[in-house]
Scaffold this motif. Structure first.
Motif, PDB file in Angstrom:
ATOM      1  N   ILE A 320       1.483  10.107  -4.476  1.00  0.00           N
ATOM      2  CA  ILE A 320       1.556   9.834  -3.035  1.00  0.00           C
ATOM      3  C   ILE A 320       0.883   8.517  -2.666  1.00  0.00           C
ATOM      4  O   ILE A 320       1.531   7.611  -2.117  1.00  0.00           O
ATOM      5  N   ILE A 321      -0.424   8.389  -2.971  1.00  0.00           N
ATOM      6  CA  ILE A 321      -1.186   7.244  -2.460  1.00  0.00           C
ATOM      7  C   ILE A 321      -0.733   5.925  -3.085  1.00  0.00           C
ATOM      8  O   ILE A 321      -0.422   4.961  -2.368  1.00  0.00           O
ATOM      9  N   PRO A 323       2.164   5.106  -4.635  1.00  0.00           N
ATOM     10  CA  PRO A 323       3.503   4.703  -4.164  1.00  0.00           C
ATOM     11  C   PRO A 323       3.502   4.223  -2.721  1.00  0.00           C
ATOM     12  O   PRO A 323       4.209   3.266  -2.384  1.00  0.00           O
ATOM     13  N   LEU A 324       2.722   4.872  -1.830  1.00  0.00           N
ATOM     14  CA  LEU A 324       2.674   4.444  -0.427  1.00  0.00           C
ATOM     15  C   LEU A 324       2.066   3.050  -0.299  1.00  0.00           C
ATOM     16  O   LEU A 324       2.548   2.221   0.484  1.00  0.00           O
ATOM     17  N   VAL A 325       1.023   2.783  -1.065  1.00  0.00           N
ATOM     18  CA  VAL A 325       0.424   1.448  -1.040  1.00  0.00           C
ATOM     19  C   VAL A 325       1.421   0.418  -1.563  1.00  0.00           C
ATOM     20  O   VAL A 325       1.522  -0.700  -1.039  1.00  0.00           O
ATOM     21  N   LEU A 327       4.636   0.558  -1.254  1.00  0.00           N
ATOM     22  CA  LEU A 327       5.636   0.330  -0.207  1.00  0.00           C
ATOM     23  C   LEU A 327       5.145  -0.674   0.831  1.00  0.00           C
ATOM     24  O   LEU A 327       5.957  -1.295   1.526  1.00  0.00           O
ATOM     25  N   CYS A 328       3.839  -0.803   0.971  1.00  0.00           N
ATOM     26  CA  CYS A 328       3.260  -1.767   1.920  1.00  0.00           C
ATOM     27  C   CYS A 328       3.200  -3.171   1.322  1.00  0.00           C
ATOM     28  O   CYS A 328       2.547  -4.062   1.887  1.00  0.00           O
TER      29      CYS A 328
END
Length: 706
Positions: A320-321, A323-325, A327-328
């Protein structure tokens, strides 16, 4: 042609055995490695979970010796990785090293278990077997520790970097899963199962031994699927020779020689550039917190909270964390992860600081040198005034049965001193004298006795219990002795204004405590709630023809709930996930083939030095007193919350230095590095072959090449 075909055999063999898991890029072989690590960690931590109790209750050692041997063993377990790494990278290779040292590991467990059987020999035999078993276990667990992680990384092709990173996360989870389960299970096996008429240490050590046998069997079972990298030579020896040659070359150089950017560059004449590349302050804090809704012994298992959170956080970060970073559009590199992990660790100490500031509000700090602490209990039928010679700490009158809010400092000006105390009651003044010692706390009990007022001085116990349970004592105003039963604890209370001994009792409510004496039938006393961390004095006096217990709270109960420690554990675990797991993978990926196990061992070596420091402090003979004096002085002038703040600040400082170094770091392409090594080896082999192919034809030294 024979030499060429021999060189191709290992490459063809391990290409053929690289089976994948369900069509992914994960080799099937890593399943055996992860299961092996889980069983091995279960074995190690399960044995350690009961080791101290084994020393204390079975071998009958004292606490200091038990602590010293425990930390000596722990330290040895983190020194031996260097030995295992050298054997793996220089001689046997990782696979054979793991096999052979695991056998040593199993033998150590078996010897340790046999030593825990009461019918096998006498105490000397038990001690001998136990120590020999622990030495073998330390050799086994330490020797394979750097090899297993590196061997798991070897199973991946260099293009599968993301899969290898996730493997190290899974590998780290297996370590903590084995730790959590074994720490829960083996103490149950020791205490709940009886053998030979006592606690079953033989079973508690035997189950970890069986798990180590399973670990070895699982690892051997996957033998045909492993990618086995042959040893690359004695890297430590080469490094030492390289450093020695550089120093010698620099020493012998003249001023006219070309300057070198780095002192190791002086070894370039002989060594190529490629060759030059290269767990409880918080637990103590918990004992001073309110552990309502949890067991009083919960503080002993707080280290498991870290392991449990790791099992939760690793998949959250990986799935989660991160991959989300990504995406930013923030580039995530290993060194950035590690730096961020250090920041999280610093924030954890910041959170611990805030908790500690509130926790210490219920703690009575010991008096410094040449001072004592004093509180007053007024049992007279009216208000009294108290003055002490040399000072007046009690400026306000003290009401009858007033519960003192705090201890007042009492300056002595010497290690011990007899002081005069003046008590004013109903307009008349009474005097008494008592001797006080520095660094101690006292209660002055003022009561009426014909023809006036009498003072009684008793020493107090103000240190909170390590398990968080409250302390209780009783003061008897009756002319006959009494016996009071609080839970399972019996208190004998001497007669005629005397104090019982101080004892710890279980936290809880006590509405009906049995009090027995000779002249009357037994009565029940209502003590109310005895809360975590408090110290109570109960005044036994008569009221309306009955015995009542007047509660005085000498040390305040813990009023900060233990749940407030969760943020600091969450932050430190997040930091550990980002720093430790990433560091394992980073040290593996950036190391040359002949240094992968060695760097894993170096990573573990820092833990060994921590255990050595504890060992020196615990068993330092004359040094022990020096350390104790320094520690005592330091603690008095440097509160715990400032220590936490210092650690957090140091971490931030180290993080800044680390980030600065990371900014200039050039990542090594392991595949390119391997090619450079291969080219260098091919060049060396060609030169050796040319020398072997030169055949002398005449005595004059003329020669020709084949």
């Amino acid at each position: 042609m024979n030499s060429i075909s021999d060189q191709n055999v290992p490459k063809l063999s391990y290409k053929r055995i690289q089976e994948k898991v369900c069509g992914t890029n994960y080799p099937t072989s890593i399943c055996f490695i992860v299961v092996n690590e889980f069983c091995e960690r279960f074995s190690y931590y399960g044995m350690k979970a009961v080791l101290t109790l084994y020393f204390l209750s079975y071998l009958k050692w004292d606490k200091n010796l038990s602590t010293a041997v425990y930390h000596a063993f722990s330290g040895l377990c983190y020194f031996t990785p260097i030995l295992g790494a050298v054997i793996a990278d220089s001689w046997l290779g990782k696979f054979k090293t793991i096999i052979y040292l695991s056998i040593v590991y199993v033998i150590g467990h078996v010897v340790k278990s046999v030593g825990a059987i009461p019918t096998v020999g006498n105490t000397d035999v038990h001690i001998g077997l136990s120590m020999f078993g622990l030495i073998l276990i330390a050799l086994g667990t330490g020797g394979i520790k750097p090899c297993v992680a590196a061997f798991g990384g070897d199973q991946f092709e260099e293009e599968h970097i993301k899969e290898r990173q996730k493997f190290f996360s899974i590998f780290y989870m297996s370590i903590n899963a084995g730790s959590v389960l074994s720490t829960l299970i083996t103490p149950i096996l020791r205490g709940d199962v009886k053998c030979f008429g006592d606690d079953c240490y033989a079973l508690a050590f035997g189950v970890p031994a069986a798990l180590m046998v399973v670990a070895l069997a699982v690892f051997i079972f996957g033998s045909g699927m492993y990618k086995k990298t042959p040893p690359q030579g004695n890297v430590l020896g080469e490094v030492c020779k390289c450093i020695g040659f550089a120093i010698k070359n620099r020493w012998n150089s003249s001023k006219d020689d070309v300057k070198r950017k780095h002192w190791l560059d002086w070894a370039e004449d002989k060594y190529s550039l490629v060759s030059l590349l290269q767990g409880s302050r918080w637990t103590l804090q918990a004992t001073r917190m309110n552990m309502a809704f949890v067991s009083p012994s919960f503080s002993r298992h707080l280290n498991m909270l870290n392991a449990l959170l790791i099992l939760v956080f690793v998949p959250i970060f990986d799935l989660i964390i991160y991959p989300l970073v990504g995406l930013c559009r923030i580039k995530i590199t290993p060194l950035r992860k590690m730096a961020t992990g250090m920041i999280f660790a610093a924030l954890a100490f910041g959170a611990a600081t805030l908790v500690e500031i509130n926790v210490v509000k219920t703690v009575v700090e010991p008096a410094p040198a040449e001072q004592s602490l004093l509180q007053v209990f007024n049992l007279a039928n009216g208000t009294v005034g108290v003055k002490v010679a040399g000072g007046n700490p009690f400026q306000n009158p003290i009401r009858e049965l007033q519960d003192p809010s705090t201890y007042e400092p009492l300056p002595l000006g010497a290690p011990n001193k007899e002081l005069s105390i003046d008590v004013t009651f109903t307009g008349r003044s009474y005097s008494c004298r008592h001797e006080f010692e520095e660094r101690k706390a006292y209660s002055l009990i003022v009561h009426q006795k014909a023809p006036g007022i009498e003072c009684k001085l008793v020493e107090d116990y103000i240190i909170k219990n390590e398990d968080g349970n409250p302390n209780v004592r009783f003061f008897n105003t009756f002319p006959e002795a009494m016996n009071v039963t609080v839970g399972e604890t019996e208190f004998y209370v001497p007669p005629d204004y005397s104090m019982s001994a101080n004892s710890a009792v279980n936290r809880g409510s006590y509405p009906a405590v049995r009090c027995s004496h000779q002249s009357k039938k037994s009565e029940n006393l209502n003590l109310g709630l005895l809360d975590f961390g408090a110290s109570y004095t109960f005044i036994l006096r008569e009221k309306d023809g009955k015995i009542v217990a007047e509660k005085m709270e000498d040390v305040k109960a813990n009023n900060v709930h233990i749940a407030w420690q969760i943020p600091q554990y969450a932050l430190i675990t997040a930091g550990e996930v980002m720093f430790s797991i990433t560091g394992l993978e980073f040290s593996y990926s950036q190391a040359p083939n002949n240094m992968k196990s060695v760097l894993q061992a170096g990573w573990l070596l820092t833990v060994a030095f921590g255990n050595v420091i504890v060992l020196i402090v615990a068993e330092g003979a004359g040094l022990e007193q020096v350390f104790f004096s320094l520690f005592t002085t330091f603690c008095v002038s440097f509160p715990q919350w400032k220590e936490f703040l210092l650690f957090g600040g140091l971490l931030l400082g180290v993080c800044i230095i680390f980030s600065f170094m990371a900014y200039f770091y050039t990542y090594v392409d392991p595949e390119q590095l391997s090619k450079m090594y291969e080219e260098e080896d091919d060049c060396d082999n060609t030169k050796k072959k040319e020398k072997r192919d030169v055949i002398p034809l005449t005595e004059k030294g003329r020669s020709t090449k084949l």
